[in-house]
Design an enzyme around this catalytic site. Structure first.
Site, mmCIF file in Angstrom:
data_model
loop_
_atom_site.group_PDB
_atom_site.id
_atom_site.type_symbol
_atom_site.label_atom_id
_atom_site.label_comp_id
_atom_site.label_asym_id
_atom_site.label_seq_id
_atom_site.Cartn_x
_atom_site.Cartn_y
_atom_site.Cartn_z
ATOM 1 C CB VAL A 118 -0.858 -0.141 1.105
ATOM 2 C CG1 VAL A 118 -0.222 0.205 2.574
ATOM 3 C CG2 VAL A 118 -2.210 1.081 0.926
ATOM 4 C CG ASP A 119 5.173 3.100 1.870
ATOM 5 O OD1 ASP A 119 4.788 4.127 1.377
ATOM 6 O OD2 ASP A 119 6.162 2.586 2.444
ATOM 7 C CB SER A 129 1.094 -4.987 10.754
ATOM 8 O OG SER A 129 2.187 -3.850 11.254
ATOM 9 C CE1 TYR A 133 7.652 -4.528 7.143
ATOM 10 C CE2 TYR A 133 6.260 -2.764 8.758
ATOM 11 C CZ TYR A 133 7.327 -3.342 7.954
ATOM 12 O OH TYR A 133 8.303 -2.111 7.611
HETATM 13 N N1 AR6 Z 1 -5.471 -0.061 -0.960
HETATM 14 C C1 AR6 Z 1 -5.830 -0.785 0.387
HETATM 15 N N2 AR6 Z 1 -5.015 -1.870 0.962
HETATM 16 C C2 AR6 Z 1 -4.014 -2.162 0.056
HETATM 17 C C3 AR6 Z 1 -3.512 -1.518 -1.089
HETATM 18 C C4 AR6 Z 1 -4.387 -0.164 -1.698
HETATM 19 N N3 AR6 Z 1 -4.176 0.053 -2.658
HETATM 20 N N4 AR6 Z 1 -2.558 -2.249 -1.554
HETATM 21 C C5 AR6 Z 1 -2.339 -3.102 -0.600
HETATM 22 N N5 AR6 Z 1 -3.173 -3.126 0.451
HETATM 23 P P1 AR6 Z 1 1.499 -3.910 3.220
HETATM 24 P P2 AR6 Z 1 2.537 -3.830 5.956
HETATM 25 C C6 AR6 Z 1 -3.255 -4.007 1.498
HETATM 26 O O1 AR6 Z 1 2.305 -5.182 2.973
HETATM 27 O O2 AR6 Z 1 2.083 -5.577 6.152
HETATM 28 C C7 AR6 Z 1 5.638 -1.781 2.460
HETATM 29 O O3 AR6 Z 1 6.853 -2.380 1.867
HETATM 30 C C8 AR6 Z 1 -2.425 -5.313 1.589
HETATM 31 O O4 AR6 Z 1 -3.163 -6.318 0.741
HETATM 32 O O5 AR6 Z 1 1.375 -2.877 2.154
HETATM 33 O O6 AR6 Z 1 2.279 -2.903 7.081
HETATM 34 C C9 AR6 Z 1 6.072 -0.749 3.517
HETATM 35 O O7 AR6 Z 1 7.100 0.124 2.987
HETATM 36 C C10 AR6 Z 1 -2.694 -5.452 2.920
HETATM 37 O O8 AR6 Z 1 -3.704 -6.188 3.428
HETATM 38 O O9 AR6 Z 1 1.789 -3.279 4.658
HETATM 39 C C11 AR6 Z 1 6.794 -1.505 4.632
HETATM 40 O O10 AR6 Z 1 8.258 -1.838 4.328
HETATM 41 C C12 AR6 Z 1 -2.276 -4.319 3.695
HETATM 42 O O11 AR6 Z 1 -2.663 -3.259 2.888
HETATM 43 C C13 AR6 Z 1 5.903 -2.603 4.521
HETATM 44 O O12 AR6 Z 1 5.409 -2.958 3.353
HETATM 45 C C14 AR6 Z 1 -0.857 -4.222 4.273
HETATM 46 O O13 AR6 Z 1 0.097 -4.742 3.447
HETATM 47 C C15 AR6 Z 1 4.849 -2.727 5.582
HETATM 48 O O14 AR6 Z 1 4.099 -3.758 5.438
#
Ligand code: AR6
Length: 170
Positions: free
Chosen positions: A33-34, A117, A121
């Site tokens: 998402v980042d 997370s 994560y």
């Molecule tokens: N809209 C809503 N949710 C989303 C989107 C979107 N466009 N894209 C992904 N998700 P993650 P974390 C969901 O891995 O576990 C990054 O590299 C995804 O399906 O994005 O907190 C950062 O820089 C999941 O359910 O975040 C950190 O290094 C949720 O968002 C690390 O990942 C979180 O998945 C953070 O890991």
């Protein structure tokens, strides 16, 4: 009207006062998402993030939304799941609380969260969803200035866990 809603969607497309970014401590972007938020907001977001000099896990920092429909982005590095014995649950609670405090301080009445997370994560969804929903409901009770919070889930499986948590806790 309930002030916490669970929806399926893409957080980068939401027209709200603030969206939350599940960031890392550098605040300089990443995957998931980042990455999606930085791509949609444009390079001005990264330029502002560089001036913030990172953020600790469980804390939060706010920026503009630039090319996003959202006015602000609240960046919070969630905890990496290491089995549960390293304060992960308290850190995740702190992420949600810190983001909501920043929203209140900055006059944001509508706030959308991703599932912090539970992607890269690896925080278990059953626990993460209960922590998120519980923390948000507690905050809303004390803070009428926040009009609406939504959990924006990117897939059905994630949404099902948050729906269940909301049902359990209300
Ligand atoms: N809209 C809503 N949710 C989303 C989107 C979107 N466009 N894209 C992904 N998700 P993650 P974390 C969901 O891995 O576990 C990054 O590299 C995804 O399906 O994005 O907190 C950062 O820089 C999941 O359910 O975040 C950190 O290094 C949720 O968002 C690390 O990942 C979180 O998945 C953070 O890991």
């Amino acid at each position: 009207m309930a002030r916490l809603e669970i929806i399926l969607g893409d957080i980068t497309r939401q027209d709200v006062d603030a969206i939350v970014n599940a960031a890392n401590c550098s605040l300089l972007g990443g995957g998931g998402v980042d990455g999606a938020i930085h791509r949609a907001a444009g390079p001005e977001l990264l330029a502002e993030c560089r001036r913030l000099h990172g953020c600790e896990t469980g804390k939060a920092k706010i920026t503009g939304g630039y090319r996003l429909p959202a006015r602000h982005v609240i960046h919070t590095p969630g905890p990496v799941w290491h089995g549960g014995g390293y304060g992960e649950e308290e850190l995740l609670r702190s992420c949600y609380r810190s983001c909501l405090e920043l929203a209140s301080e900055n006059g944001c009445e509508t706030v959308d969260f991703p599932s912090i997370s539970t992607g890269v994560y690896r925080f278990p969804l059953d626990k993460a969803s209960r922590i998120a929903v519980g923390t948000i409901l507690d905050y809303l009770e004390e803070h009428p200035e926040i009009r609406r919070v939504r959990m924006v889930c990117f897939d059905e499986r994630t949404k099902a866990w948050y729906d269940r948590a909301l049902e359990e806790l209300t």
